[in-house]
Scaffold this active site. Sequence first.
Site, PDB file in Angstrom:
ATOM      1  N   SER A  52     -13.752 -22.991  60.123  1.00 48.49           N
ATOM      2  CA  SER A  52     -14.264 -24.290  59.701  1.00 48.49           C
ATOM      3  C   SER A  52     -13.620 -25.373  60.549  1.00 48.49           C
ATOM      4  CB  SER A  52     -13.957 -24.532  58.219  1.00 48.49           C
ATOM      5  OG  SER A  52     -14.216 -25.879  57.861  1.00 48.49           O
ATOM      6  N   HIS A  80     -25.470  -6.734  37.828  1.00 49.90           N
ATOM      7  CA  HIS A  80     -25.766  -8.142  37.510  1.00 49.90           C
ATOM      8  C   HIS A  80     -24.646  -9.054  38.014  1.00 49.90           C
ATOM      9  CE1 HIS A  80     -28.754  -6.386  34.758  1.00 49.90           C
ATOM     10  NE2 HIS A  80     -27.757  -5.600  34.372  1.00 49.90           N
TER      11      HIS A  80
END
Length: 481
Positions: A285, A155
Amino acid sequence: MSNDAYQTPLASRYASKEMAALFSLKTRYSTWRKLWYNLAVAEKELGLKAITDEAIEQLKAHIEITDEEIEAATKQEAIVRHDVMSHVHVYGETCPAAAGIIHLGATSCFVTDNADLIFLRDGLDILIPKLVNVIDRLSKFAMEYKDMPVLGWTHFQPAQLTTVGKRATLWIQELLWDLRNLSRARNDLGLRGVKGTTGTQASFLALFNGDHDAVEELDARVVELLGFDYAYPCTGQTYSRKIDVDVLGPLASLGCSAHKLATDIRLLANLKEMEEPFEKSQIGSSAMAYKRNPMRSERVCSLARHLQSCFQDATQTASVQWFERTLDDSAIRRVSIPGAFLTADIVLSTLLNIVSGLVVYPKVIERRISAELPFMATENVIMAMVKAGGDRQECHEQIRVLSHQAARVVKEEGGDNDLIERIRRTEYFAPVHGQLDALLDPSTFVGRAPQQTEKFVKVTVAKALEPFAKYVNTESTQLSV
């Protein structure tokens, strides 16, 4: 390549030269000519006197179509509005001795459908070696890191420890299933063969004056000449479009595996435990110079979604074919089949690049384990206390109180997990203070992960890759884009 007309990035930017060439116009039309040539050879062998040696020689000499001939056929198609017949015309002009016997007894699907089946086979022959190498490189990675403990996640919440190598086996196992599926699809492929306009072989029966045996021999001989094991016994004008489903289904399933693998790597990159290769001059970036974006894994996820969607085209097309055929399959298959293969090609090439240069950061992994392991080790501490004569219920309560105090430090104060230090400072646990380091050894929390990994690679993977040994290490890991 024109810069003022749209070009699919699948071919112009991403896919390998061999896959882009397979679905090129030159390959398509040259394959049509190969089919016409082999049909003529088989018909001549079976006694059709209209086909001369000179005709066969000319057809063979001009199987590879030229750019000028493609241009001529394009102009002819604008007149006759039929792509196959425009190529029959141009091939006949190039081979005048064969002009009258090209396409003899055949329908357009003799070349279009048989060619598509050849492309499906040859496309899988390009993909399978790439997949084999992805599995091979990832298996080496799994063996290298089979013993390295790492925090497991369920999870996306901290769970029991596993190892870096064992986690990789989860990826490999799915890729092995993909290898099985692609190999099955490739080996199951047949040809449409020589079937005529509605699959009845009526035109060929007329050519051979009602000789059924000759027609069957013709069908078998063409299949043999083209390197296939068999022809589908029953067709309409086209081969059943369920064959496309049988091929694009495994490709879509490969897309699922690739997406899962690449997503895990993206998540691990965020955790700073593992990342894909990053070139020295690569820019992550345009604004944030420090960033190391997982762009290859993101590309895999992006294209894997498209790969999965191509399967829907195949299932929907197969389900709406009427009787012996309709033509609403033609346009979509020109898009979805090449698109699926080109997409699978770049997904595998990118995966190969990624798994050949995965970077692992042990110190980050150790730090994350140290933050979570104290909570996981509480049961070990309790058992050690019981062995030293303690009461389990009392010990459990002591651990519970200390655990909640440590959790509050982590969650509310942003501090480190100090549960073990609290245990060391608590006199109740004095009988096991000397055992705490051993009780916190991460290697004792991974179960059989190292052994499972080694057996899986040495037995399961080795057996699966054995038939493909000639492909291993033949595939470049470099990406041009």
